[in-house]
Each structure stands twice: as C-alpha cells, then as structure tokens.
Motif scaffolding. Structure first.
Motif, PDB file in Angstrom:
ATOM      1  N   GLU A 207      54.408 -44.374  95.653  1.00 24.99           N
ATOM      2  CA  GLU A 207      53.505 -44.694  94.549  1.00 24.99           C
ATOM      3  C   GLU A 207      52.101 -44.250  94.928  1.00 24.99           C
ATOM      4  OE1 GLU A 207      51.879 -48.614  92.125  1.00 24.99           O
ATOM      5  OE2 GLU A 207      53.839 -48.687  93.143  1.00 24.99           O
ATOM      6  N   VAL A 208      51.471 -43.457  94.061  1.00 25.12           N
ATOM      7  CA  VAL A 208      50.158 -42.894  94.368  1.00 25.12           C
ATOM      8  C   VAL A 208      49.147 -44.002  94.603  1.00 25.12           C
ATOM      9  CG1 VAL A 208      48.264 -41.503  93.460  1.00 25.12           C
ATOM     10  CG2 VAL A 208      50.627 -40.778  93.103  1.00 25.12           C
ATOM     11  N   GLY A 209      48.429 -43.905  95.707  1.00 27.34           N
ATOM     12  CA  GLY A 209      47.416 -44.880  96.050  1.00 27.34           C
ATOM     13  C   GLY A 209      47.940 -46.113  96.747  1.00 27.34           C
ATOM     14  N   GLN A 210      49.260 -46.166  96.996  1.00 34.73           N
ATOM     15  CA  GLN A 210      49.857 -47.335  97.639  1.00 34.73           C
ATOM     16  C   GLN A 210      50.578 -46.918  98.921  1.00 34.73           C
ATOM     17  OE1 GLN A 210      49.332 -50.391  96.580  1.00 34.73           O
ATOM     18  NE2 GLN A 210      48.215 -49.687  94.761  1.00 34.73           N
ATOM     19  N   PRO A 211      50.650 -47.780  99.907  1.00 36.45           N
ATOM     20  CA  PRO A 211      51.309 -47.410 101.164  1.00 36.45           C
ATOM     21  C   PRO A 211      52.819 -47.546 101.138  1.00 36.45           C
ATOM     22  CG  PRO A 211      50.409 -49.628 101.337  1.00 36.45           C
ATOM     23  CD  PRO A 211      49.982 -49.097  99.985  1.00 36.45           C
ATOM     24  N   ARG A 212      53.356 -48.215 100.117  1.00 40.85           N
ATOM     25  CA  ARG A 212      54.786 -48.514 100.153  1.00 40.85           C
ATOM     26  C   ARG A 212      55.619 -47.349  99.619  1.00 40.85           C
ATOM     27  NH1 ARG A 212      52.508 -51.782  96.259  1.00 40.85           N
ATOM     28  NH2 ARG A 212      53.061 -51.322  94.098  1.00 40.85           N
ATOM     29  N   VAL A 213      56.789 -47.216 100.199  1.00 43.01           N
ATOM     30  CA  VAL A 213      57.759 -46.223  99.767  1.00 43.01           C
ATOM     31  C   VAL A 213      58.882 -46.938  99.036  1.00 43.01           C
ATOM     32  CG1 VAL A 213      59.503 -44.589 100.552  1.00 43.01           C
ATOM     33  CG2 VAL A 213      57.245 -44.589 101.606  1.00 43.01           C
ATOM     34  N   SER A 214      59.232 -46.452  97.857  1.00 40.51           N
ATOM     35  CA  SER A 214      60.354 -47.018  97.113  1.00 40.51           C
ATOM     36  C   SER A 214      61.514 -46.038  97.156  1.00 40.51           C
ATOM     37  CB  SER A 214      59.945 -47.316  95.665  1.00 40.51           C
ATOM     38  OG  SER A 214      59.541 -46.128  95.011  1.00 40.51           O
ATOM     39  N   LEU A 215      62.675 -46.493  96.732  1.00 41.09           N
ATOM     40  CA  LEU A 215      63.882 -45.677  96.802  1.00 41.09           C
ATOM     41  C   LEU A 215      64.496 -45.502  95.424  1.00 41.09           C
ATOM     42  CD1 LEU A 215      65.623 -47.167  99.984  1.00 41.09           C
ATOM     43  CD2 LEU A 215      64.296 -45.058  99.819  1.00 41.09           C
ATOM     44  N   ALA A 216      65.109 -44.329  95.233  1.00 44.65           N
ATOM     45  CA  ALA A 216      65.941 -44.068  94.066  1.00 44.65           C
ATOM     46  C   ALA A 216      67.321 -43.679  94.574  1.00 44.65           C
ATOM     47  CB  ALA A 216      65.345 -42.947  93.219  1.00 44.65           C
ATOM     48  N   THR A 217      68.355 -43.999  93.800  1.00 47.92           N
ATOM     49  CA  THR A 217      69.713 -43.728  94.261  1.00 47.92           C
ATOM     50  C   THR A 217      70.633 -43.468  93.079  1.00 47.92           C
ATOM     51  OG1 THR A 217      71.476 -44.532  95.729  1.00 47.92           O
ATOM     52  CG2 THR A 217      70.464 -46.136  94.255  1.00 47.92           C
ATOM     53  N   ASN A 218      71.839 -42.986  93.365  1.00 52.19           N
ATOM     54  CA  ASN A 218      72.804 -42.645  92.312  1.00 52.19           C
ATOM     55  C   ASN A 218      73.695 -43.838  91.984  1.00 52.19           C
ATOM     56  OD1 ASN A 218      73.937 -42.440  94.901  1.00 52.19           O
ATOM     57  ND2 ASN A 218      75.391 -40.844  94.311  1.00 52.19           N
ATOM     58  N   CYS A 219      73.048 -44.871  91.464  1.00 49.95           N
ATOM     59  CA  CYS A 219      73.750 -46.089  91.042  1.00 49.95           C
ATOM     60  C   CYS A 219      73.132 -46.539  89.730  1.00 49.95           C
ATOM     61  CB  CYS A 219      73.623 -47.183  92.101  1.00 49.95           C
ATOM     62  SG  CYS A 219      74.316 -48.770  91.633  1.00 49.95           S
ATOM     63  N   ILE A 220      73.960 -46.836  88.739  1.00 50.52           N
ATOM     64  CA  ILE A 220      73.432 -47.101  87.404  1.00 50.52           C
ATOM     65  C   ILE A 220      72.811 -48.478  87.271  1.00 50.52           C
ATOM     66  CG2 ILE A 220      75.020 -45.482  86.315  1.00 50.52           C
ATOM     67  CD1 ILE A 220      76.748 -47.851  85.503  1.00 50.52           C
ATOM     68  N   ASP A 221      73.130 -49.419  88.163  1.00 53.22           N
ATOM     69  CA  ASP A 221      72.594 -50.774  87.993  1.00 53.22           C
ATOM     70  C   ASP A 221      72.215 -51.410  89.328  1.00 53.22           C
ATOM     71  OD1 ASP A 221      75.153 -51.007  88.943  1.00 53.22           O
ATOM     72  OD2 ASP A 221      75.780 -52.590  87.569  1.00 53.22           O
ATOM     73  N   HIS A 222      71.665 -50.615  90.249  1.00 54.64           N
ATOM     74  CA  HIS A 222      71.257 -51.166  91.540  1.00 54.64           C
ATOM     75  C   HIS A 222      70.112 -52.160  91.335  1.00 54.64           C
ATOM     76  CE1 HIS A 222      70.100 -51.486  95.730  1.00 54.64           C
ATOM     77  NE2 HIS A 222      71.135 -50.746  96.080  1.00 54.64           N
ATOM     78  N   PRO A 223      70.181 -53.346  91.920  1.00 53.97           N
ATOM     79  CA  PRO A 223      69.151 -54.360  91.667  1.00 53.97           C
ATOM     80  C   PRO A 223      67.821 -54.082  92.357  1.00 53.97           C
ATOM     81  CG  PRO A 223      70.747 -55.171  93.257  1.00 53.97           C
ATOM     82  CD  PRO A 223      71.285 -53.865  92.762  1.00 53.97           C
ATOM     83  N   ASP A 224      67.811 -53.232  93.393  1.00 57.86           N
ATOM     84  CA  ASP A 224      66.589 -53.023  94.169  1.00 57.86           C
ATOM     85  C   ASP A 224      66.059 -51.593  94.104  1.00 57.86           C
ATOM     86  OD1 ASP A 224      66.644 -55.712  95.198  1.00 57.86           O
ATOM     87  OD2 ASP A 224      68.259 -55.061  96.543  1.00 57.86           O
TER      88      ASP A 224
END
Length: 437
Positions: A233-250
């Motif tokens: 996320e621009v301007g933020q230190p955290r890294v998020s994840l994307a994955t090939n799951c249609i309803d992953h909760p996280d």
C-alpha cells in the motif's frame, strides 16, 4: 458471473462461469496450503527472468511440481503462466514463451533503442499528486527519517574502505533516501499516488494489457498450485497478499489490477488504485513473496526453490562505453540485488524463530548476464538457469522424494534442446553421481 467481494477489500475484475468450473474456495485452498511441501519462488529481476524459466525446465525434466508459487515483479507473470500450463497439461513454458515473443526484441535492434534514464512520466498527474500529497501534515513528518541515518554511516564507511563504483552508488542512494530535502523533492514521486509509468491498465478491460491473456478459470481451479503475491500500500510499510482463492478471509483475490500493481515492469503503471487505496509493487519490502504471512500460510513447507536475480557481490560496475542503455539497467539491478539477500535472511530468521526446518535452494543469476530485454539474453539466462538448477536439484537429498522422473531412462540433456545451439548434456552418469553425493 462476476464474483462478489469476499474479503471486503475490493470486488474482483474477473468473470467466472461458476457452474462450469470447479473453483478453489477457501476450504480447498486451506487444505492445499496445509499440505504444501515445495514452493517455487521466482524473484523477478526484469531482463534476468530467463533464469526462472530455466529452473522451470529443470523442474519439469525431473518431475518436480511445486505446491505453491511465491513470486515477485516479473516473476508474477512467470509463475502465473507456469501455473496455467500445469493446470491445462500443456508444455510448462508455453505461455511464458508467448510472453517472451511478444515483449522481447532482437539484441541488434534493442541496442539501437536507447533506454532513457527515467521512464516517461505523466507530468500533469505528477504535479497533481505532488500538490495533493503535501496538503497533508503527515507528509512533512515523513520528511524526517533518523532511523535511516545509520545506513548512511555504514555505506560511508564501506565506501571509504572499499572505494568502488557500486559502494559509491549505495552511499548516494542511502543519503538521498535519508536527507529531508531529497525526501521532499522525491516525495511526490515515491509516496504520492501518481502512477508515473504509462498507464495501460483499463478498469473496463482489466486484463487487456496482458499478453498472453490469463485463463482465470485455470488460475482459480482446485487443481492449481497456490499462488500468493505481495502488494504494498503506497505510503504504508505493510505488505498485503493476494491469492487464487475466491473467498479467502485474510488475503485479497488475485485479479488484473493487483497483477498490474505488483508487477512494476517498464510498460505497466507504477501504482494501481483499488477501492480508493493505491498499491504498488512490494519490491521495496519483499523481492519475492516471502513475508511472514505467506510463510505462515504454508506450515508444512519443506523446500523453497528460489531464483534470485543476482548475487550482491556479483553485480557489475557502470560502463562508460555503452551509455545510458546499460548504465540505467545496471543501476536498477544493483539497487535491488541486495534486497534479495535481506529478503531471504529475514524469511530464514522468521522460520528459525518458529523452529521450522526448511531447505533453501537458491539459484542466482551470474554476472555475465546482460541487462537487456532481448531474446538472446533470455536464452543465455535460461540455459544457465537450467544447468545450475539441475546440479543443485540432483545434489540435494531433501528434494529427491519430489523427483518423479529421476529414474527415467532418457538422458537429462541441458537446455535448450535445439540442434542449432548444442550444449554438453548432463549425462545419466553425472546425474547418478550427483544424486549419490
């Protein structure tokens, strides 16, 4: 049917025929994640991605099929196209070869098209972003980063002890990243959501910029290896994840927008807006997706096959005889080469703190590779990656249980398998010797 928004992050720019496809829901994803043993980790590396393709060739020849993909940068494409081929049962690099054919040039023509020191910026968008960014008080607080000053001191000492071109470049970069005035001048570029690269991403046609087109039905199939991709996320230190799951909760769902923002290639936009938030490639945090969240999601991992673009001690110095074309590409390569070392070290420390024993197989690009987006360079990198991977794979007992073709009677010939450019083969005698060591 357009899939709903399962995570609250953003609806997907992907259409599925849910009745015709057996899609990977969270239950199936979690089951596969808990059982995953082997992960393929292509770091990206721009014009060095041929090494990753060579490693795929070696895995295919030995029958190694990864359970998960943890890619970064151009490795996002390499892994996604490899995943599609695995699901569809075709040649493992068929899509990658089409990708190379569409995006590369012959070296004789490539060298005649000099690469500018900065990619073309959308000036009006930059000015608006710069102004908008500095209307926030937080932006001025971000100008001061005393925690970065020790890096300046260390880089200065390294240059005094070893006055090389590379150490001078590291010192200059660290100084500019730390200095408040430099942070002010670069703030609009590095921190404001301005999309400085040519914007080919179209919300009305979110996959239109990808060639070859992504078969999302294959990507989200229950038969597909897990695909985890990091976003920043621009301007933020955290890294998020994307994955090939249609309803992953996280984790967010993988789609065209996230692939664009996580793959900051020269012909793609630098940042992508998703649900009023700007995202960009996470290379400044993770070269490949080796974040704690990704590793924790795969609790049974036994082997990580990593392809690092270049060893930090093997990076070249800037050339005076080839001009901006090579100099700019080498600067970029040297800037991100050390991040890969840090990324692996941080991941190893995270696993060690949990008491997890994971075998690391790291294939590193060699200094004779060129920073050229050319067919010739990718071919050279691919051949080298294949040979290096073969020798490491066959010499590693932890990987042997996953080699389903190790006892094949056919000789394990070195890539490429084309009579026009013969390469000394890796014979069964040598293969047996390496496997016995």
């Amino acid at each position: 049917m357009r899939l709903p928004n399962p995570t609250g992050v953003c609806p997907m720019d992907v259409d599925f025929d849910t009745k015709a496809l057996d899609l990977m829901d969270y239950a199936a994803w979690k089951q596969r994640a808990d059982a995953a043993k082997v992960a393929f980790v292509p770091f990206g590396g721009g014009p060095y991605y041929g090494y990753e393709v060579g490693v795929i060739d070696a895995m295919h020849d030995l029958g190694i099929v990864p359970d998960a993909m943890l890619p970064g940068c151009v490795g996002n494409f390499v892994a996604l196209f490899y995943l599609m081929a695995l699901v569809e049962g075709g040649a493992p690099t068929a899509y990658i070869d089409r990708f190379s054919k569409a995006g590369l040039m012959a070296e004789k023509d490539y060298l005649k098209a000099p690469l500018p020191p900065l990619f073309p910026m959308r000036v009006a968008a930059w000015m608006r972003g710069f102004t908008q960014y500095y209307t926030s008080p937080q932006a001025y607080q971000d100008l001061f980063a005393p925690e970065l000053f020790p890096d300046v001191l260390k880089a200065g000492m390294d240059y005094l002890l070893h006055p090389t071109d590379r150490n001078l470049g590291v010192l200059t970069r660290n100084f500019c990243v730390w200095h408040p005035m430099m942070r002010f001048m670069m703030g609009g570029y590095y921190f404001a959501p301005i999309g400085p690269f040519g914007e080919l991403y179209d919300p009305q046609n979110p996959e239109g910029w990808i060639d070859p087109a992504v078969n999302w039905g294959s990507v989200y199939s229950k038969q597909a290896p897990l695909y985890l991709m990091s976003l920043l996320e621009v301007g933020q230190p955290r890294v998020s994840l994307a994955t090939n799951c249609i309803d992953h909760p996280d984790f967010a769902p993988l789609d065209g927008r996230r692939l664009a923002s996580a793959s900051n290639l020269p012909w793609l936009i630098g940042e992508t807006k998703i649900n009023d938030t700007w995202y960009r490639e996470s290379a400044v945090r993770d070269v490949a997706t080796l974040s704690p969240a990704a590793l924790d999601a795969l609790p049974s991992l036994e082997v990580l096959i990593c392809v690092q673009i270049m060893h930090s001690n093997d990076t070249g110095t800037l050339s005076l005889d080839k001009g901006n074309h090579d100099n700019y590409a080498l600067q970029v390569t040297e800037m991100i080469a050390t991040i890969g070392d840090d990324d692996i070290a941080q991941a190893q420390n995270h696993l060690a703190r949990q008491g997890r024993e994971v075998e690391w197989i790291v294939i590193e690009a060699q200094p004779d590779a060129k920073p050229h987006w050319t067919h010739e360079n990718i071919t050279q990198c691919r051949q080298a990656g294949y040979q290096m991977a073969m020798r490491q794979f066959l010499a590693n007992p932890r990987l042997r249980p996953y080699m389903t073709k190790l006892d094949s009677p056919q000789p394990l010939t070195a890539w490429p398998r084309r009579p026009s450019r013969p390469v000394p083969p890796l014979s069964l005698v040598e293969a047996s010797r390496l496997a016995a060591e």
